[in-house]
Write an enzyme that holds these catalytic residues in place. Structure first.
Site, mmCIF file in Angstrom:
data_model
loop_
_atom_site.group_PDB
_atom_site.id
_atom_site.type_symbol
_atom_site.label_atom_id
_atom_site.label_comp_id
_atom_site.label_asym_id
_atom_site.label_seq_id
_atom_site.Cartn_x
_atom_site.Cartn_y
_atom_site.Cartn_z
ATOM 1 N N ASP A 85 67.433 49.893 71.508
ATOM 2 C CA ASP A 85 66.708 50.978 72.203
ATOM 3 C C ASP A 85 65.202 50.751 72.389
ATOM 4 O OD1 ASP A 85 69.265 52.015 71.946
ATOM 5 O OD2 ASP A 85 68.667 53.851 70.919
ATOM 6 N N LYS A 137 74.790 53.630 75.514
ATOM 7 C CA LYS A 137 75.407 54.573 74.571
ATOM 8 C C LYS A 137 74.774 55.940 74.759
ATOM 9 C CE LYS A 137 72.167 53.263 70.959
ATOM 10 N NZ LYS A 137 71.454 54.562 70.883
ATOM 11 N N CYS A 190 68.725 55.067 65.186
ATOM 12 C CA CYS A 190 69.686 54.157 65.829
ATOM 13 C C CYS A 190 69.814 52.808 65.137
ATOM 14 C CB CYS A 190 69.351 54.021 67.314
ATOM 15 S SG CYS A 190 69.711 55.572 68.190
HETATM 16 C C1 VGL Z 1 67.301 57.574 68.962
HETATM 17 C C2 VGL Z 1 67.061 59.808 68.580
HETATM 18 C C3 VGL Z 1 67.764 60.109 69.711
HETATM 19 C C4 VGL Z 1 67.025 56.173 68.518
HETATM 20 C C5 VGL Z 1 68.022 57.845 70.096
HETATM 21 O O1 VGL Z 1 67.059 55.247 69.361
HETATM 22 O O2 VGL Z 1 66.749 55.982 67.308
HETATM 23 N N1 VGL Z 1 66.843 58.555 68.202
HETATM 24 N N2 VGL Z 1 68.246 59.111 70.477
#
Ligand code: VGL
Ligand code: ZN
Length: 198
Positions: free
Chosen positions: A9, A107, A152
């Site tokens: 991410d 995702k 994540c």
């Molecule tokens: C994430 C919160 C919501 C992350 C993704 O990538 O850690 N955290 N969506």
């Protein structure tokens, strides 16, 4: 033993000025690019929510960002709107070397279930398909980096360890949200799951 670098991410919304900014999120990008050249396979994950996703506080009339709610699959933190499909915030950081990726796995596209982990949605049973991809490529060792350490990266690392992969998280190339002790809890949980923290 073939090893994959799993880059979690590294997207604009998790970097400074993003919708769910992680402090120092942009500092790790050039180091991640350098690690890519040493891996047998490079996988990028991309948080990829439809507008109005159930993990957004804005989808819950009585809740604000960073509050908890109960979903059919358990407790869920509610987030500011972030990584909405097709928006600039959902794009990878501009410096991230996407050309080096063999695989990009998205995702969080299921409107009713969040997905922190790159392996299973937050119901802890719906697979993303990444396990099959890695196994069919003969990969048993994973190095993980990215955002955010305590969400994540943590969920991905713990799931991978439970699946039997040899998992190392390179903590220097991760940054955390760190709300209510979430970073300490994540570190303890990853260690307990047998994840190596480097
Ligand atoms: C994430 C919160 C919501 C992350 C993704 O990538 O850690 N955290 N969506
Ligand atoms: Zn998300």
């Amino acid at each position: 033993m073939a090893h994959a670098l799993i880059v979690i991410d590294v997207q604009n919304d998790f970097c400074p000025n993003g919708a769910l900014a992680v402090s120092g999120g942009d500092e790790i990008v050039s180091g991640i690019n350098a690690l890519m050249t040493k891996a047998d396979a490079v996988v990028l994950t991309q948080d990829w929510h439809p507008a109005g996703h159930s993990s957004f506080a804005s989808s819950h009339a009585d809740k604000g960002p960073y509050e908890l709610t109960m979903m059919p699959y358990g407790e869920q933190v509610l987030w500011p709107n972030h990584c909405v499909q097709g928006t600039d915030g959902a794009l990878f950081h501009a410096v991230l070397n996407q050309n080096h990726a063999d695989m990009i796995i998205r995702k969080g596209y299921n409107p009713l279930i969040d997905s922190y982990s790159a392996f299973f949605e937050n119901d802890q049973k719906t697979p993303t398909g990444l396990e099959g991809y890695l196994r069919t490529r003969g990969i048993s060792k994973l190095v993980m980096v990215g955002l955010a350490t305590d969400f994540c990266v943590n969920f991905s690392a713990v799931d991978a360890a439970k699946l039997g992969f040899d998992v190392t998280v390179n903590m220097d190339l991760c940054r955390a949200i760190d709300m209510d002790g979430s970073l300490d809890a994540a570190i303890a949980g990853m260690k307990a799951a047998g994840v190596t923290l480097a």
